[in-house]
Write a protein that holds these residues in place. Structure first.
Motif, short mmCIF file in Angstrom:
data_model
loop_
_atom_site.label_atom_id
_atom_site.label_comp_id
_atom_site.label_asym_id
_atom_site.label_seq_id
_atom_site.Cartn_x
_atom_site.Cartn_y
_atom_site.Cartn_z
N VAL A 246 -13.64 -39.98 -36.54
CA VAL A 246 -14.84 -40.04 -35.50
C VAL A 246 -15.45 -41.54 -35.89
O VAL A 246 -15.57 -41.90 -37.13
CB VAL A 246 -15.90 -38.71 -36.22
N GLY A 247 -15.76 -42.01 -34.95
CA GLY A 247 -16.27 -43.33 -34.72
C GLY A 247 -17.09 -43.31 -33.35
O GLY A 247 -17.20 -42.45 -32.72
N TYR A 248 -17.59 -44.79 -33.22
CA TYR A 248 -18.16 -44.63 -31.85
C TYR A 248 -18.40 -46.29 -31.28
O TYR A 248 -17.92 -47.02 -32.11
CB TYR A 248 -19.82 -44.14 -31.99
N MET A 249 -18.73 -46.35 -30.11
CA MET A 249 -18.61 -47.55 -29.49
C MET A 249 -20.09 -47.87 -28.67
O MET A 249 -20.66 -46.82 -28.26
CB MET A 249 -17.48 -47.99 -28.72
N VAL A 250 -20.55 -49.14 -28.61
CA VAL A 250 -21.60 -49.38 -27.62
C VAL A 250 -20.91 -50.20 -26.55
O VAL A 250 -20.44 -51.31 -26.70
CB VAL A 250 -22.80 -49.99 -28.34
N ILE A 251 -21.33 -49.82 -25.38
CA ILE A 251 -20.54 -50.58 -24.32
C ILE A 251 -21.50 -51.05 -23.14
O ILE A 251 -22.53 -50.09 -23.00
CB ILE A 251 -19.11 -49.57 -23.62
N PRO A 252 -21.19 -51.84 -22.43
CA PRO A 252 -22.04 -52.27 -21.29
C PRO A 252 -21.85 -50.88 -20.36
O PRO A 252 -20.76 -50.33 -19.98
CB PRO A 252 -21.30 -53.49 -20.68
N GLU A 253 -23.02 -50.69 -19.70
CA GLU A 253 -23.10 -49.73 -18.68
C GLU A 253 -21.98 -49.67 -17.54
O GLU A 253 -21.36 -48.68 -16.99
CB GLU A 253 -24.31 -49.31 -18.15
N SER A 254 -21.60 -51.05 -17.13
CA SER A 254 -20.70 -51.51 -16.15
C SER A 254 -19.18 -50.90 -16.71
O SER A 254 -18.39 -50.71 -15.65
CB SER A 254 -20.76 -52.73 -16.00
N LEU A 255 -18.69 -50.61 -17.69
CA LEU A 255 -17.35 -50.20 -18.29
C LEU A 255 -17.52 -48.79 -18.37
O LEU A 255 -16.41 -48.24 -18.84
CB LEU A 255 -17.17 -50.89 -19.58
N TRP A 256 -18.51 -47.71 -18.27
CA TRP A 256 -18.53 -46.36 -18.64
C TRP A 256 -17.57 -45.73 -17.46
O TRP A 256 -16.72 -44.76 -17.97
CB TRP A 256 -19.83 -45.81 -18.24
N GLU A 257 -17.34 -46.19 -16.09
CA GLU A 257 -16.57 -45.50 -15.48
C GLU A 257 -14.96 -45.56 -15.87
O GLU A 257 -14.40 -44.67 -16.07
CB GLU A 257 -16.48 -45.96 -14.06
N ALA A 258 -14.71 -46.64 -16.60
CA ALA A 258 -13.24 -47.13 -16.91
C ALA A 258 -13.15 -46.41 -18.24
O ALA A 258 -12.14 -45.58 -18.56
CB ALA A 258 -13.16 -48.41 -17.16
N ILE A 259 -14.14 -46.40 -19.31
CA ILE A 259 -13.84 -45.57 -20.58
C ILE A 259 -13.83 -43.99 -20.44
O ILE A 259 -13.33 -43.62 -20.98
CB ILE A 259 -15.22 -45.83 -21.32
N ASP A 260 -14.78 -43.66 -19.59
CA ASP A 260 -14.52 -42.31 -18.97
C ASP A 260 -13.15 -41.53 -18.79
O ASP A 260 -12.75 -40.76 -19.08
CB ASP A 260 -15.68 -41.94 -17.90
N LYS A 261 -12.52 -42.64 -17.83
CA LYS A 261 -11.20 -42.25 -17.40
C LYS A 261 -10.26 -42.16 -18.69
O LYS A 261 -9.28 -41.35 -18.66
CB LYS A 261 -10.80 -43.30 -16.27
N ILE A 262 -10.32 -43.26 -19.52
CA ILE A 262 -9.46 -43.45 -20.54
C ILE A 262 -9.83 -42.60 -21.60
O ILE A 262 -8.56 -41.76 -21.96
CB ILE A 262 -9.72 -44.89 -21.02
N GLN A 263 -10.91 -42.47 -21.99
CA GLN A 263 -11.12 -41.28 -23.09
C GLN A 263 -10.64 -39.79 -22.59
O GLN A 263 -10.05 -39.12 -23.30
CB GLN A 263 -12.50 -41.32 -23.75
N ASP A 264 -11.10 -39.65 -21.39
CA ASP A 264 -10.72 -38.12 -20.76
C ASP A 264 -9.12 -37.90 -20.83
O ASP A 264 -8.66 -36.65 -21.00
CB ASP A 264 -11.33 -38.18 -19.42
N THR A 265 -8.47 -39.06 -20.56
CA THR A 265 -7.01 -38.92 -20.63
C THR A 265 -6.26 -38.77 -22.01
O THR A 265 -5.32 -38.04 -22.12
CB THR A 265 -6.16 -40.12 -19.83
N MET A 266 -6.98 -39.51 -22.98
CA MET A 266 -6.27 -39.64 -24.23
C MET A 266 -6.61 -38.46 -25.25
O MET A 266 -5.72 -37.67 -25.77
CB MET A 266 -6.80 -41.01 -25.16
N VAL A 267 -8.04 -38.25 -25.33
CA VAL A 267 -8.28 -36.99 -26.14
C VAL A 267 -9.30 -36.14 -25.47
O VAL A 267 -9.88 -35.24 -26.05
CB VAL A 267 -9.20 -37.54 -27.39
#
Length: 392
Positions: A246-267
């Motif tokens: 368990v960890g966490y990241m702080v991302i620009p709001e503009s990247l959330w759409e991409a991160i949402d896709k990646i994390q949903d696919t991986m875990v």
């Protein structure tokens, strides 16, 4: 007709093999070896975190998928922690995403900001999993030398920027060197990224492990940094939760759409049981980790003293953070060969510098997982081994 043979992707073939399992095999073949290699701590999680995990599972909802970005209660607690300790105001320009460890957070970041053939600048020596992730994503890691004291060479980083550069990755306190980067240098790198339209990916896994007058600084706290800064954190070290992932990241709001896709696919989401344990650990806060630093400081002093005994055959640059020393050894021997010999002939395990991008012979020595007596014996074996194998 000749049948074609299926093979792995060329992209993955270019990724270096994980070194820790190789060293673990050598240790298993050499009973009695003292491990000064893997980055672990010697203390357990807070009792409150273990108790939270014990209580988990009583409701049916506990066994369902959770939100991709993490449990709202944990996200809220992390936002409070970031504001209080790191000076990072998360909303509205950025957001917290809970991940299955900081390695996944870095992979998320690389996939979100690069296309195949793009470049990510990594100061050398780099954390080997960062280099592996960049290569795995089809991007190109660009290694940039640090100073002779393992500090950032901002001019060299600037000179390495090309039209294909997408990000600069920094780690402070540093793995593998233990160096703590000063606020002024991190501000310069962050400004460089803003000027060139790059992302500054900054790993703060060891934020609580700083010794002496140096101070930890979060670039995400800089005014105007939110739209180009990605900050990574882990609970593995500070709270002894390595296996909980368990960890966490702080991302620009503009990247959330991409991160949402990646994390949903991986875990889909970080394990819910781990997030409940994390919430309890974060409630214990920094004081829990600070109470564990006494034995680490003692092990660190022992390691410095013993390595000083071998100063005619090695150099130990200053290391004010994390729980590593990055030892440069005065030999032309390959660092992997040196590592195997240290295990088999002297019963002490380290990690070879070559996996961190170091071309000369170097080794990473960890004192995180040892008590004082084990640290002393391990450091003695290491110093004696170096003195026996390397001629001054």
């Amino acid at each position: 007709m000749t049948r074609a043979t299926a093979s792995q992707s060329q992209r993955l073939a270019a990724v270096q093999a994980p070194v820790i399992p190789i060293i673990a095999r050598w240790i298993a073949e050499t009973p009695g070896t003292i491990a000064l290699g893997q980055g672990l701590v010697s203390y357990p999680p807070p009792p409150e975190a273990v108790e939270a995990a014990r209580r988990f599972g009583t409701s049916l909802e506990d066994h369902h998928y959770g939100p991709i970005e993490g449990l709202p209660s944990l996200v809220g607690a992390l936002e409070d922690k970031l504001a209080r300790e790191n000076g990072i105001a998360v909303r509205p320009a950025s957001r917290v995403v809970v991940t299955a460890g900081a390695n996944l957070a870095f992979m998320n970041a690389v996939l979100a900001v690069t296309d195949p053939g793009d470049e990510v600048i990594l100061p050398v020596p780099f954390y080997f999993n960062h280099e592996m992730a960049v290569t795995m994503a089809g991007a190109r890691p660009v290694a940039v030398r640090s100073t002779d004291r393992d500090q950032l060479d901002v001019e060299a980083i600037a000179a390495a920027i090309t039209p294909r550069t997408r990000a600069v990755a920094t780690v402070s306190p540093n793995n593998p060197t233990g160096a703590v980067y000063p606020e002024s240098d991190l501000r310069r790198v962050n400004a460089l990224c803003r000027e060139h339209g790059l992302f500054h990916v900054h790993d703060e896994t060891y934020e609580y492990f700083v010794y002496g007058p140096e101070r930890h600084f979060s670039p995400g706290a800089i005014d105007g940094a939110a739209d180009h800064t990605i900050t990574l954190f882990s609970l593995s070290k500070a709270y002894g939760l390595a296996s909980w992932r368990v960890g966490y990241m702080v991302i620009p709001e503009s990247l959330w759409e991409a991160i949402d896709k990646i994390q949903d696919t991986m875990v889909i989401c970080a394990p819910s049981v781990s997030q409940h344990a994390a919430l309890a650990a974060v409630a214990c806060g920094r004081p829990y980790t600070e109470r564990q630093l006494g034995p680490l400081r003692a092990a660190r002093a022992i390691m410095q003293r013993e390595l000083g005994r071998a100063s005619q055959v090695c150099e130990v640059p200053p290391a004010a953070g994390a729980f590593y020393f990055f030892v440069r050894v005065f030999t032309s021997m390959d660092s992997l060969v040196l590592t195997e010999r240290l295990i088999r002939e002297h019963g002490v395990a380290v990690v070879p510098g070559r996996v961190f991008g170091e071309s000369s012979c170097a080794i990473r020595v960890s004192y995180g997982v040892t008590d004082a007596a084990t640290a002393e014996e391990g450091a003695r074996r290491l110093a004696d081994g170096l003195l026996a194998m390397v001629r001054p």
